[in-house]
Design a protein around this motif. Sequence first.
Motif, PDB file in Angstrom:
ATOM      1  N   PHE A 366      10.164  -5.681   8.199  1.00  0.00           N
ATOM      2  CA  PHE A 366      10.784  -6.123   7.105  1.00  0.00           C
ATOM      3  C   PHE A 366      11.027  -4.757   6.114  1.00  0.00           C
ATOM      4  CE2 PHE A 366       7.442  -9.236   7.783  1.00  0.00           C
ATOM      5  CZ  PHE A 366       8.212 -10.344   8.407  1.00  0.00           C
ATOM      6  N   PHE A 367      12.304  -4.261   6.742  1.00  0.00           N
ATOM      7  CA  PHE A 367      12.833  -3.176   5.865  1.00  0.00           C
ATOM      8  C   PHE A 367      12.962  -3.201   4.252  1.00  0.00           C
ATOM      9  CE2 PHE A 367      16.197  -0.195   4.614  1.00  0.00           C
ATOM     10  CZ  PHE A 367      15.992   1.093   5.235  1.00  0.00           C
ATOM     11  N   GLY A 368      12.347  -2.379   3.699  1.00  0.00           N
ATOM     12  CA  GLY A 368      12.182  -2.474   2.267  1.00  0.00           C
ATOM     13  C   GLY A 368      11.025  -3.218   1.739  1.00  0.00           C
ATOM     14  N   PRO A 369      10.766  -4.294   1.942  1.00  0.00           N
ATOM     15  CA  PRO A 369       9.544  -4.934   1.469  1.00  0.00           C
ATOM     16  C   PRO A 369       8.343  -4.234   1.856  1.00  0.00           C
ATOM     17  CG  PRO A 369      10.942  -6.821   1.774  1.00  0.00           C
ATOM     18  CD  PRO A 369      11.695  -5.401   2.411  1.00  0.00           C
ATOM     19  N   ILE A 370       8.306  -3.879   3.212  1.00  0.00           N
ATOM     20  CA  ILE A 370       7.179  -3.051   3.869  1.00  0.00           C
ATOM     21  C   ILE A 370       6.765  -1.858   3.101  1.00  0.00           C
ATOM     22  CG2 ILE A 370       8.394  -1.782   5.562  1.00  0.00           C
ATOM     23  CD1 ILE A 370       6.067  -2.260   7.454  1.00  0.00           C
ATOM     24  N   ASN A 371       7.816  -1.003   2.470  1.00  0.00           N
ATOM     25  CA  ASN A 371       7.734   0.118   1.825  1.00  0.00           C
ATOM     26  C   ASN A 371       7.013  -0.108   0.526  1.00  0.00           C
ATOM     27  OD1 ASN A 371       9.638   0.912   3.583  1.00  0.00           O
ATOM     28  ND2 ASN A 371      10.905   2.051   2.139  1.00  0.00           N
ATOM     29  N   SER A 372       6.922  -1.098  -0.147  1.00  0.00           N
ATOM     30  CA  SER A 372       6.306  -1.353  -1.424  1.00  0.00           C
ATOM     31  C   SER A 372       4.897  -1.784  -1.062  1.00  0.00           C
ATOM     32  CB  SER A 372       7.041  -2.626  -1.944  1.00  0.00           C
ATOM     33  OG  SER A 372       8.125  -2.153  -2.396  1.00  0.00           O
ATOM     34  N   THR A 373       4.543  -2.336   0.044  1.00  0.00           N
ATOM     35  CA  THR A 373       3.099  -2.826   0.101  1.00  0.00           C
ATOM     36  C   THR A 373       2.662  -1.752   0.839  1.00  0.00           C
ATOM     37  OG1 THR A 373       4.194  -4.906   1.255  1.00  0.00           O
ATOM     38  CG2 THR A 373       2.021  -4.488   1.948  1.00  0.00           C
ATOM     39  N   VAL A 374       3.048  -0.767   1.614  1.00  0.00           N
ATOM     40  CA  VAL A 374       2.357   0.599   2.250  1.00  0.00           C
ATOM     41  C   VAL A 374       1.974   1.195   0.929  1.00  0.00           C
ATOM     42  CG1 VAL A 374       2.699   2.662   3.145  1.00  0.00           C
ATOM     43  CG2 VAL A 374       3.369   0.464   4.501  1.00  0.00           C
ATOM     44  N   GLY A 375       3.127   1.308  -0.162  1.00  0.00           N
ATOM     45  CA  GLY A 375       2.897   2.081  -1.368  1.00  0.00           C
ATOM     46  C   GLY A 375       1.591   1.761  -2.289  1.00  0.00           C
ATOM     47  N   ALA A 376       1.504   0.252  -2.236  1.00  0.00           N
ATOM     48  CA  ALA A 376       0.480  -0.281  -3.398  1.00  0.00           C
ATOM     49  C   ALA A 376      -1.045   0.028  -2.501  1.00  0.00           C
ATOM     50  CB  ALA A 376       0.706  -1.766  -3.320  1.00  0.00           C
ATOM     51  N   PHE A 377      -1.169  -0.475  -1.331  1.00  0.00           N
ATOM     52  CA  PHE A 377      -2.270  -0.370  -0.607  1.00  0.00           C
ATOM     53  C   PHE A 377      -2.747   0.890   0.020  1.00  0.00           C
ATOM     54  CE2 PHE A 377      -0.984  -4.901  -0.776  1.00  0.00           C
ATOM     55  CZ  PHE A 377      -2.055  -5.436  -1.486  1.00  0.00           C
ATOM     56  N   LEU A 378      -1.796   1.702   0.299  1.00  0.00           N
ATOM     57  CA  LEU A 378      -2.364   2.897   1.138  1.00  0.00           C
ATOM     58  C   LEU A 378      -1.893   4.171   0.334  1.00  0.00           C
ATOM     59  CD1 LEU A 378      -1.399   1.853   4.671  1.00  0.00           C
ATOM     60  CD2 LEU A 378      -3.477   1.856   3.572  1.00  0.00           C
ATOM     61  N   VAL A 379      -0.575   4.485  -0.186  1.00  0.00           N
ATOM     62  CA  VAL A 379      -0.037   5.445  -0.985  1.00  0.00           C
ATOM     63  C   VAL A 379      -0.768   5.705  -2.304  1.00  0.00           C
ATOM     64  CG1 VAL A 379       2.018   6.643  -2.043  1.00  0.00           C
ATOM     65  CG2 VAL A 379       1.988   5.388   0.291  1.00  0.00           C
ATOM     66  N   SER A 380      -1.295   4.717  -2.936  1.00  0.00           N
ATOM     67  CA  SER A 380      -1.942   4.537  -4.041  1.00  0.00           C
ATOM     68  C   SER A 380      -3.221   5.532  -3.980  1.00  0.00           C
ATOM     69  CB  SER A 380      -2.187   3.294  -4.754  1.00  0.00           C
ATOM     70  OG  SER A 380      -3.079   2.536  -3.954  1.00  0.00           O
ATOM     71  N   PHE A 381      -3.981   5.174  -3.069  1.00  0.00           N
ATOM     72  CA  PHE A 381      -5.061   5.923  -2.698  1.00  0.00           C
ATOM     73  C   PHE A 381      -5.053   7.250  -2.042  1.00  0.00           C
ATOM     74  CE2 PHE A 381      -6.660   1.568  -3.383  1.00  0.00           C
ATOM     75  CZ  PHE A 381      -7.737   1.497  -4.381  1.00  0.00           C
ATOM     76  N   THR A 382      -4.325   7.276  -0.847  1.00  0.00           N
ATOM     77  CA  THR A 382      -4.162   8.523  -0.218  1.00  0.00           C
ATOM     78  C   THR A 382      -3.516   9.727  -0.914  1.00  0.00           C
ATOM     79  OG1 THR A 382      -3.741   7.046   1.818  1.00  0.00           O
ATOM     80  CG2 THR A 382      -3.138   9.516   1.995  1.00  0.00           C
ATOM     81  N   VAL A 383      -2.523   9.420  -1.886  1.00  0.00           N
ATOM     82  CA  VAL A 383      -1.642  10.301  -2.548  1.00  0.00           C
ATOM     83  C   VAL A 383      -2.155  10.569  -3.751  1.00  0.00           C
ATOM     84  CG1 VAL A 383       0.584  10.865  -3.113  1.00  0.00           C
ATOM     85  CG2 VAL A 383       0.037   9.999  -0.690  1.00  0.00           C
ATOM     86  N   TYR A 384      -2.495   9.662  -4.691  1.00  0.00           N
ATOM     87  CA  TYR A 384      -2.988   9.754  -5.981  1.00  0.00           C
ATOM     88  C   TYR A 384      -4.427   9.658  -6.376  1.00  0.00           C
ATOM     89  CZ  TYR A 384       2.206   8.800  -6.112  1.00  0.00           C
ATOM     90  OH  TYR A 384       3.354   9.036  -5.874  1.00  0.00           O
ATOM     91  N   VAL A 385      -4.971   8.623  -6.159  1.00  0.00           N
ATOM     92  CA  VAL A 385      -6.438   8.363  -6.390  1.00  0.00           C
ATOM     93  C   VAL A 385      -7.361   9.269  -5.890  1.00  0.00           C
ATOM     94  CG1 VAL A 385      -8.307   6.643  -6.664  1.00  0.00           C
ATOM     95  CG2 VAL A 385      -5.872   5.996  -7.196  1.00  0.00           C
ATOM     96  N   ILE A 386      -7.406   9.338  -4.438  1.00  0.00           N
ATOM     97  CA  ILE A 386      -8.486  10.277  -3.643  1.00  0.00           C
ATOM     98  C   ILE A 386      -8.436  11.738  -4.353  1.00  0.00           C
ATOM     99  CG2 ILE A 386      -9.092  11.067  -1.594  1.00  0.00           C
ATOM    100  CD1 ILE A 386      -9.018   8.383  -0.598  1.00  0.00           C
TER     101      ILE A 386
END
Length: 465
Positions: A366-386
């Motif tokens: 799912f090109f496009g929607p998968i970016n947002s899902t990864v952003g919300a559940f993974l990038v948010s913690f990996t890149v910002y919160v942690i």
Amino acid sequence: MASEKVETVIAGNYWEMEAEESNSKGAVKSRLSRFFWHGGSVYDAWFSCASNQVAQVLLTLPYSFSQLGMVSGILFQLFYGLMGSWTAYLISILYVEYRTRKEREKVDFRNHVIQWFEVLDGLLGKHWRNAGLFFNCTFLLFGSVIQLIACASNIYYINETFDKRTWTYIFGACCATTVFIPSFHNYRMWSFLGLLMTTYTAWYLTIASLIHGQVEGVKHSGPTKMVLYFTGATNILYTFGGHAVTVEIMHAMWKPQKFKLIYLLATLYVLTLTLPSAIAVYWAFGDMLLNHSNAFSLLPRSGFRDTAVILMLIHQFITFGFACTPLYFIWEKFIGMHDTKSIFKRALSRLPVVIPIWFLAIMIPFFGPINSTVGAFLVSFTVYVIPALAHMITFAPASARENAVERSPAFLGGWTGVYAMNIFVVGWVLVVGFGFGGWASLLNFIHQIDTFGLFTKCYQCPHKS
């Protein structure tokens, strides 16, 4: 005094390595190798950061603008660009702190690539290491999946001989060859070329959209629904969250302590690509983008478009390598192959990493929607919160602040200003990125599964497959 010691220790190790390499090989061969293959300067790091940020997400930002509207799209790009640069700065501070402490204990990293989870382990303990390892590995895994999906999506617009799923099989095999690239030292030429490719593509999208003009009856309705709004915002969060490989890029530098401003400078350049292209494509096609997550799908076929597609395919191969290389390192350490000097043996040991990436790209294309899902559940913690939390806890003791290798910036108000920034980042990302963004992205992702199904042969293809 402490910062001078850091520079001496860190630079010393790498210059010794270069001297040994130069003495062991012919002078001409050694110079050519360093010029094309073995980079570690601040310029190499800048190219790596800038090249790694844009990649295929350049093609989905107009889609995000259709969800957010023009004003919000521009503001979110500027906002998340600055926020991403801030947390990359925090990661660089923690890396230098960890490395300095270890090298004072006479630990030699000459044949060992330091990674983010090891920084967390050394500074904060095993629980932080495990959290960092989980989020980083999962993010990099899906980051690699996204590159394969993007390859199949792009090539289909110039060659419909095969459906997108078949193209995913083909490009999975091609991208598997990245197992032969030893480390980020060896991306000098690829990073430089990759940035040229995305620069061409961004300006092609901008100019082609302006020449094409607005489609008849164009509408710019966004934002219309909260689900779409926060999905688009989270895709932009993902856009500027490319520093899951920051530590590896820093470790490849001769003087990692010079990294501090590199990510910000790379982000400023990236904004000169993402803002004009997203604005122009959204201006020309408006709400049509809601059903076309790949910007290439709306522009007429031409030699310029085909060139942009081919260049993006090559760049996605490079970005696949960027995302996968840290995973290769982790796997090598797990099976005890990280210190092996044979490139061929290391390449063979890395191949199992590619298999789950290949499978997931075929299952959820799912090109496009998968970016947002990864952003919300993974990038948010990996890149910002942690990183923000880790920085606050590492320097919570007064002794840690007094003995810090890198002092807090005076223009931010010292440690008080830094802590205020970190608290804001954590709060914003947990509420807006993970909370609202996670809710919206998951709903959108489930909608894609309901509409197209898993293992779909040709996601959003104009013709029936």
